[in-house]
Design an enzyme around this catalytic site. Structure first.
Site, mmCIF file in Angstrom:
data_model
loop_
_atom_site.group_PDB
_atom_site.id
_atom_site.type_symbol
_atom_site.label_atom_id
_atom_site.label_comp_id
_atom_site.label_asym_id
_atom_site.label_seq_id
_atom_site.Cartn_x
_atom_site.Cartn_y
_atom_site.Cartn_z
ATOM 1 N N GLU A 266 29.379 53.876 19.162
ATOM 2 C CA GLU A 266 28.420 52.423 19.416
ATOM 3 C C GLU A 266 27.119 52.652 20.659
ATOM 4 O OE1 GLU A 266 28.746 49.166 20.641
ATOM 5 O OE2 GLU A 266 27.175 49.593 22.053
ATOM 6 N N TYR B 100 30.457 50.387 15.794
ATOM 7 C CA TYR B 100 29.992 49.685 16.850
ATOM 8 C C TYR B 100 30.718 48.555 17.295
ATOM 9 C CZ TYR B 100 26.808 48.997 12.833
ATOM 10 O OH TYR B 100 25.595 48.728 11.653
ATOM 11 N N GLN C 200 34.278 40.847 23.933
ATOM 12 C CA GLN C 200 35.112 39.188 22.888
ATOM 13 C C GLN C 200 35.000 38.082 23.454
ATOM 14 O OE1 GLN C 200 35.084 38.902 19.684
ATOM 15 N NE2 GLN C 200 34.221 40.233 18.517
ATOM 16 N N CYS D 251 26.255 24.331 23.362
ATOM 17 C CA CYS D 251 27.034 23.488 21.751
ATOM 18 C C CYS D 251 26.319 22.921 21.725
ATOM 19 C CB CYS D 251 28.043 22.928 22.318
ATOM 20 S SG CYS D 251 29.139 23.296 23.689
ATOM 21 N N ASP E 205 31.538 45.738 12.802
ATOM 22 C CA ASP E 205 31.541 44.821 13.656
ATOM 23 C C ASP E 205 30.304 44.900 14.387
ATOM 24 O OD1 ASP E 205 32.275 42.841 15.653
ATOM 25 O OD2 ASP E 205 33.008 43.348 16.593
ATOM 26 N N CYS F 140 30.780 22.118 32.473
ATOM 27 C CA CYS F 140 30.911 23.023 30.799
ATOM 28 C C CYS F 140 32.257 22.128 30.326
ATOM 29 C CB CYS F 140 30.236 24.151 31.400
ATOM 30 S SG CYS F 140 30.242 24.766 29.505
ATOM 31 N N CYS G 210 22.222 20.068 26.638
ATOM 32 C CA CYS G 210 22.878 20.919 26.503
ATOM 33 C C CYS G 210 22.113 21.957 25.212
ATOM 34 C CB CYS G 210 23.880 21.273 27.099
ATOM 35 S SG CYS G 210 24.543 23.053 27.537
ATOM 36 N N CYS H 137 30.228 38.326 12.859
ATOM 37 C CA CYS H 137 29.460 36.806 13.769
ATOM 38 C C CYS H 137 28.819 36.250 12.760
ATOM 39 C CB CYS H 137 29.188 37.308 15.136
ATOM 40 S SG CYS H 137 28.269 38.191 15.269
#
Ligand SMILES: C[S@@+](CC[C@H](N)C(=O)[O-])C[C@H]1O[C@@H](n2cnc3c(N)ncnc32)[C@H](O)[C@@H]1O
Length: 460
Positions: free
Chosen positions: A340, A319, A290, A89, A388, A166, A86, A415
């Site tokens: 946004e 953002y 999130q 991850c 962000d 999962c 998969c 991120c």
């Protein structure tokens, strides 16, 4: 002067013994063959492996593990049944503490190498229990051996690994995914085939509210109507009584984008409601929220701590998505503006402001790099800007505007350490100083690293 010697290229098909020293951003182990950088999937730092070279490119090679000679002390037996195949991850086979150390190090390396910044991040904030944290699953639909399958894409491909369980999805999403699979098979709804571009059902998206234990399912189809809608709704709601909303998104395009432009609610409520801290947030089918609500509260609390508001400040939340960070700070500010680009998210932000009685907020639909200069030229006070952005970071025009306006304080939520370091380098060269960097692990078992950075204006 001594000439640097070129590393001897490894040969495709040849065997080598390699010590893994790092991970790349895809979660592949990194080692050296004849001093040539080589990526080896399914390995982690500390492993000693025998490999066979599968490809050689200009600046790197790739190899497959033939034999694990010595295990890294951080290697664990992945408890996920499909983790090898998969693509969801990358680090299930790595001790969580080691994952955290690697992410913290990634952030520091990016700050130093890309940002050329002399700062060190605070120790990363991890999760107490790094499992079952995701509130959203986007499951592609396909066919294998004449049977409909839903699941996740196999690493680096568009082949689907059939969903069985999962480790990172909320248990209610697991329950729903199993039920959806059963109902779709029973109703024989044709899956979309990416190669032939035939078929109907492309994706099933499942979202859950952690605090209310309620669910939303979104069916993404190529067709304008949701086939067998009544039966689908009836059977699914019988199997999953926690379902409160079923939506239909229409995506006839052949692009990789999951959602099309049109979404309608076909049964139940328009929103899921989840709570972060003291605030409730309405989440509509298409809007960003999130994915790890437990760590989101920690992240937003860090933003609040860095903001250190007195009630007199004007804050710009750029953002802003569904307005969550700005709303989180609004009770301590004079005024909060959110910007946004996605119209649906702006509507959610306005709804969220009403839901939480935050009357000192205003949300603007547009691109941050276009909106901020326009408003700033009115000469209105700006005390804090929160950034962000998505993974690609900020447009340089936006950073130029912020620097020109001499905004006294910035908080950058990122991120992607690479684009973060690039943008911090620009801001550092244009009157700002990095005060604090706090990594927060929002995505355990994956290579993604999230950070909050506080910057202050040092040059007048
Ligand atoms: C990482 S999300 C952050 C959302 C929000 N701050 C939160 O914590 O939930 C980035 C958001 O930026 C929006 N976006 C992307 N490009 C943009 C731009 N140029 N200007 C304004 N918003 C943008 C996306 O639609 C998305 O909602």
């Amino acid at each position: 002067m001594k000439q640097a010697t070129k590393p001897l290229l490894p040969g495709v098909g040849n065997y080598y013994t390699v010590k893994i020293t790092d991970l790349n951003s895809n979660g592949e182990g990194v080692g050296r063959v004849n001093d040539f950088v080589t990526f080896i999937p399914e390995t982690i730092p500390g492993d000693l492996v025998e490999i066979q070279i599968s490809e050689v490119k200009k600046s790197f090679a790739r190899g497959v593990v033939i034999r694990l000679i010595e295990n890294s002390p951080d290697r664990i037996c992945a408890s996920c049944a499909v983790s090898k195949n998969c693509g969801g991850c990358q680090l299930q086979h790595m001790e969580y503490k080691a994952q955290l150390n690697w992410k913290e190090n990634q952030v520091n390396q990016a700050l130093q190498r890309i940002g050329k910044l002399d700062v060190l991040a605070s120790p990363i904030i991890g999760m107490e229990t790094p499992n079952y944290y995701r509130n959203k699953a986007q499951l592609p639909v396909g066919v294998k051996d004449d049977t409909l399958i839903i699941g996740f894409y196999r690493k680096g491909t568009h082949d689907i690994v059939d969903y069985t369980s999962c480790n990172i999805l909320h248990p209610l999403i697991h329950k729903t995914a199993v039920a959806v699979k059963e109902v779709l098979a029973e109703l024989e709804i044709p899956a979309y085939n990416r190669r032939t571009k035939q078929g109907i059902l492309r994706h099933v998206i499942v979202r859950v509210s952690f605090t209310q234990a309620k669910l939303m399912v979104i069916f993404v189809t190529t067709t304008k109507t949701l086939v067998k809608q009544e039966l689908l709704v009836e059977q699914l709601t019988n199997l999953v009584p926690e379902l409160v909303s079923i939506a239909h998104n229409i995506n006839p395009r052949s692009s990789k984008t999951i959602l099309g432009r049109e979404t309608k609610i076909v049964w139940g409520e328009s929103y899921l409601i989840d709570t972060i801290g003291q605030l409730e947030f309405a989440i509509s089918p298409a809007s960003f929220f999130q994915v790890n609500p437990i760590q989101t509260e920690i992240l937003y609390d860090k933003v609040k701590e860095y903001a250190n508001l007195s009630g007199r400040e004007v804050v710009w939340d750029l953002y802003c998505g569904t307005g969550s960070i700005g709303l989180y700070l609004a009770s301590e500010a004079k005024k909060v503006y959110g910007v946004e680009s996605l119209a649906a998210a702006v509507l959610d932000a306005e709804y969220n402001a009403k839901l939480n009685k935050r009357t000192n907020t205003e949300f603007i639909c547009g691109r941050a790099e276009d909106v901020l200069p326009k408003y700033a030229d009115t000469g209105e006070q700006i005390d804090l800007v929160i950034l962000d952005p998505p993974r690609q970071g900020c447009e340089s025009a936006l950073l130029e505007t912020i620097s020109r306006l001499e905004v006294p304080k910035l908080i950058y939520v990122s991120c992607n350490p690479t684009t973060l370091a690039r943008d911090l380098a620009y801001l550092s060269a244009h009157g700002y100083q990095v005060e604090q960097v706090q990594p927060v692990d929002m995505f355990p078992m994956t290579t993604h690293a999230e950070c909050v950075v506080l910057m202050s204006r040092v040059k007048d």
